[in-house]
Design a protein around this motif. Structure first.
Motif, PDB file in Angstrom:
ATOM      1  N   ARG A  40      -8.159  -1.844   1.461  1.00  0.00           N
ATOM      2  CA  ARG A  40      -9.309  -1.252   0.777  1.00  0.00           C
ATOM      3  C   ARG A  40      -8.861  -0.336  -0.356  1.00  0.00           C
ATOM      4  N   GLN A  41      -7.640   0.184  -0.246  1.00  0.00           N
ATOM      5  CA  GLN A  41      -7.117   1.105  -1.270  1.00  0.00           C
ATOM      6  C   GLN A  41      -6.748   0.393  -2.569  1.00  0.00           C
ATOM      7  N   PHE A  42      -6.624  -0.939  -2.506  1.00  0.00           N
ATOM      8  CA  PHE A  42      -6.116  -1.646  -3.680  1.00  0.00           C
ATOM      9  C   PHE A  42      -7.216  -2.319  -4.490  1.00  0.00           C
ATOM     10  N   GLN A  43      -8.468  -1.932  -4.201  1.00  0.00           N
ATOM     11  CA  GLN A  43      -9.571  -2.613  -4.888  1.00  0.00           C
ATOM     12  C   GLN A  43      -9.502  -2.425  -6.409  1.00  0.00           C
ATOM     13  N   VAL A  44      -9.074  -1.239  -6.829  1.00  0.00           N
ATOM     14  CA  VAL A  44      -8.998  -0.979  -8.268  1.00  0.00           C
ATOM     15  C   VAL A  44      -7.786  -1.678  -8.885  1.00  0.00           C
ATOM     16  N   SER A  45      -6.644  -1.539  -8.237  1.00  0.00           N
ATOM     17  CA  SER A  45      -5.408  -2.081  -8.829  1.00  0.00           C
ATOM     18  C   SER A  45      -5.317  -3.597  -8.699  1.00  0.00           C
ATOM     19  N   GLY A  46      -6.042  -4.171  -7.743  1.00  0.00           N
ATOM     20  CA  GLY A  46      -5.961  -5.620  -7.545  1.00  0.00           C
ATOM     21  C   GLY A  46      -4.760  -6.062  -6.736  1.00  0.00           C
ATOM     22  N   GLY A  47      -4.025  -5.098  -6.186  1.00  0.00           N
ATOM     23  CA  GLY A  47      -2.863  -5.452  -5.364  1.00  0.00           C
ATOM     24  C   GLY A  47      -3.268  -5.944  -3.985  1.00  0.00           C
ATOM     25  N   ARG A  48      -2.290  -6.442  -3.249  1.00  0.00           N
ATOM     26  CA  ARG A  48      -2.556  -6.840  -1.865  1.00  0.00           C
ATOM     27  C   ARG A  48      -1.316  -6.639  -1.011  1.00  0.00           C
ATOM     28  N   LEU A  49      -1.551  -6.228   0.219  1.00  0.00           N
ATOM     29  CA  LEU A  49      -0.431  -6.076   1.142  1.00  0.00           C
ATOM     30  C   LEU A  49      -0.724  -6.886   2.396  1.00  0.00           C
ATOM     31  N   ASP A  50       0.073  -7.914   2.625  1.00  0.00           N
ATOM     32  CA  ASP A  50      -0.073  -8.752   3.810  1.00  0.00           C
ATOM     33  C   ASP A  50       1.089  -8.500   4.756  1.00  0.00           C
ATOM     34  N   LEU A  51       0.901  -8.976   5.983  1.00  0.00           N
ATOM     35  CA  LEU A  51       1.907  -8.692   7.017  1.00  0.00           C
ATOM     36  C   LEU A  51       2.079  -9.897   7.930  1.00  0.00           C
ATOM     37  N   ILE A  52       3.314 -10.146   8.318  1.00  0.00           N
ATOM     38  CA  ILE A  52       3.558 -11.019   9.469  1.00  0.00           C
ATOM     39  C   ILE A  52       4.065 -10.086  10.560  1.00  0.00           C
ATOM     40  N   SER A  53       3.311 -10.004  11.630  1.00  0.00           N
ATOM     41  CA  SER A  53       3.579  -8.960  12.622  1.00  0.00           C
ATOM     42  C   SER A  53       4.643  -9.393  13.618  1.00  0.00           C
ATOM     43  N   SER A  54       5.168  -8.419  14.334  1.00  0.00           N
ATOM     44  CA  SER A  54       6.225  -8.707  15.301  1.00  0.00           C
ATOM     45  C   SER A  54       5.702  -8.603  16.725  1.00  0.00           C
ATOM     46  N   HIS A  55       6.590  -8.849  17.658  1.00  0.00           N
ATOM     47  CA  HIS A  55       6.230  -8.857  19.076  1.00  0.00           C
ATOM     48  C   HIS A  55       7.395  -8.260  19.851  1.00  0.00           C
ATOM     49  N   LEU A  56       7.062  -7.444  20.862  1.00  0.00           N
ATOM     50  CA  LEU A  56       8.115  -6.762  21.619  1.00  0.00           C
ATOM     51  C   LEU A  56       9.050  -7.744  22.312  1.00  0.00           C
ATOM     52  N   LYS A  57       8.573  -8.955  22.551  1.00  0.00           N
ATOM     53  CA  LYS A  57       9.426  -9.935  23.243  1.00  0.00           C
ATOM     54  C   LYS A  57      10.265 -10.790  22.299  1.00  0.00           C
ATOM     55  N   LEU A  58      10.234 -10.460  21.017  1.00  0.00           N
ATOM     56  CA  LEU A  58      11.046 -11.232  20.071  1.00  0.00           C
ATOM     57  C   LEU A  58      12.527 -11.177  20.454  1.00  0.00           C
ATOM     58  N   ILE A  59      12.908 -10.113  21.118  1.00  0.00           N
ATOM     59  CA  ILE A  59      14.320  -9.951  21.508  1.00  0.00           C
ATOM     60  C   ILE A  59      14.775 -11.099  22.418  1.00  0.00           C
TER      61      ILE A  59
END
Ligand code: ADP
Ligand code: MG
Length: 312
Positions: free
Chosen positions: A91-110
């Protein structure tokens, strides 16, 4: 599109804080940023989602663990199906037009990491072993070459504090490696080993691509070090305190890789509760604040270093 792996064998050196704030600052400048959380501790994920949100919305189907598990990475799900857009920060990037996406992790990735590594053994011929090596180590590089990822200006990968197979897939996938470190004995000591191990991995990978089994569409890689970023620097009278100055100067003089001019200051006020609010500190610090100014300069220095070939 440029890919940076943020890594150091040591935990608690500010990797995740740097990744989250750098990503937020770059997106705030109007760019499209993808953050990939490869640390089973999932601190980067929890910088943008609460634990409850992660449990309800992401845990089952939408974490990187799903991509690494299965017969081979990517056999269960395509990487791009795991991309989420954290609503609060975007919501903070509405003016700048930027975007922040994520691929999330999992505690069992280990657990998956250990299983993947075990799969490397067991080839009956040298050719077969090399094929497995290239397929496993190159999996993330191949996945990130997909068209949907070419829309991003920057991909930042937050690595676990180890040199396990998942971390190695990040190194192979990355154009650059950024090494956050504290200015103390143990943190700076490890940089030498880290650089050596990364260089060895790149050399081995390229050797197999050039002289190993053909047919996998493998490409040689050229992962370079952007450099060391000193974090949690204690500043007194506009300079790092004496002991830290010593380790910074020592690293500058003796490390095989550059040391960036910019640093991240020790600031419990801004960086002490990494992401509890869902918005990294750099976006809610007053614009004239010294710590925020420094961080913006560091961001500019990092962006300028990309594509310049300045690092090795
Ligand atoms: N510049 C800083 N000033 C103060 N505290 C910091 C700073 N950077 C990180 N921290 C805090 O130190 C701890 C470790 O940082 P983190 O980024 O999680 O390290 P890593 O990812 O390397 O394990 C966290 O509690 C974080 O909030
Ligand atoms: Mg971390």
């Amino acid at each position: 599109m440029q890919i940076i792996a943020v890594m150091n064998y040591k935990g608690g050196v500010g990797k995740t804080t740097l990744t989250a704030n750098l990503g937020a600052e770059v997106a705030n400048r109007g760019h499209k940023v993808l953050l990939v959380d490869l640390d089973p501790q999932a601190n980067l994920t929890f910088s943008f989602y609460s634990v409850d949100q992660w449990r309800e919305e992401l845990r089952k189907d939408t974490t990187i663990m799903r991509w690494y598990e299965g017969d081979r990475p990517g056999s269960e799900v395509d990487l791009h199906q795991l991309v989420v857009t954290p609503p609060l920060i975007n919501r903070q990037f509405q003016v700048s037009g930027g975007r922040l996406d994520l691929i999330s992790s999992h505690l069992k990735l280990i657990d998956i990491d250990l299983r993947l590594a075990a799969r490397l053994g067991g080839g009956t011929t040298i050719g077969e072993s090399k094929r497995k090596f290239l397929d496993l180590h190159g999996c993330l590089a191949r996945a990130l070459r997909h068209d949907v990822f070419q829309d991003y200006d920057l991909v930042l990968i937050d690595c676990a504090p180890n040199f396990g197979l998942v971390t190695k897939t990040a190194i192979v996938a990355s154009d650059y490696v950024l090494v956050p470190a504290k200015a103390d004995y143990l943190s700076t000591l490890g940089i030498h080993y880290l650089v050596g191990n990364c260089d060895e991995l790149v050399a081995e990978y390229n050797d197999y691509v050039n002289h190993g089994p053909k047919g996998g569409g493998d490409r040689t890689i050229e992962t370079r070090f952007l450099g060391v970023v000193f974090t949690m620097v204690k500043v007194y009278a506009n300079k790092p305190i004496g002991t830290q100055q010593y380790y910074i100067a020592e690293t500058r003089a003796n490390s095989q890789i550059p040391v960036l001019d910019g640093t991240v200051r020790d600031s419990p006020k801004y960086f002490g509760d990494a992401g509890a609010s869902g918005i990294p500190a750099i976006l809610h610090a007053p614009v004239t604040d010294e710590v925020a100014l420094e961080f913006r300069q560091l961001t500019t220095e990092i962006l300028n270093g990309l594509g310049s070939g300045a690092a090795r």
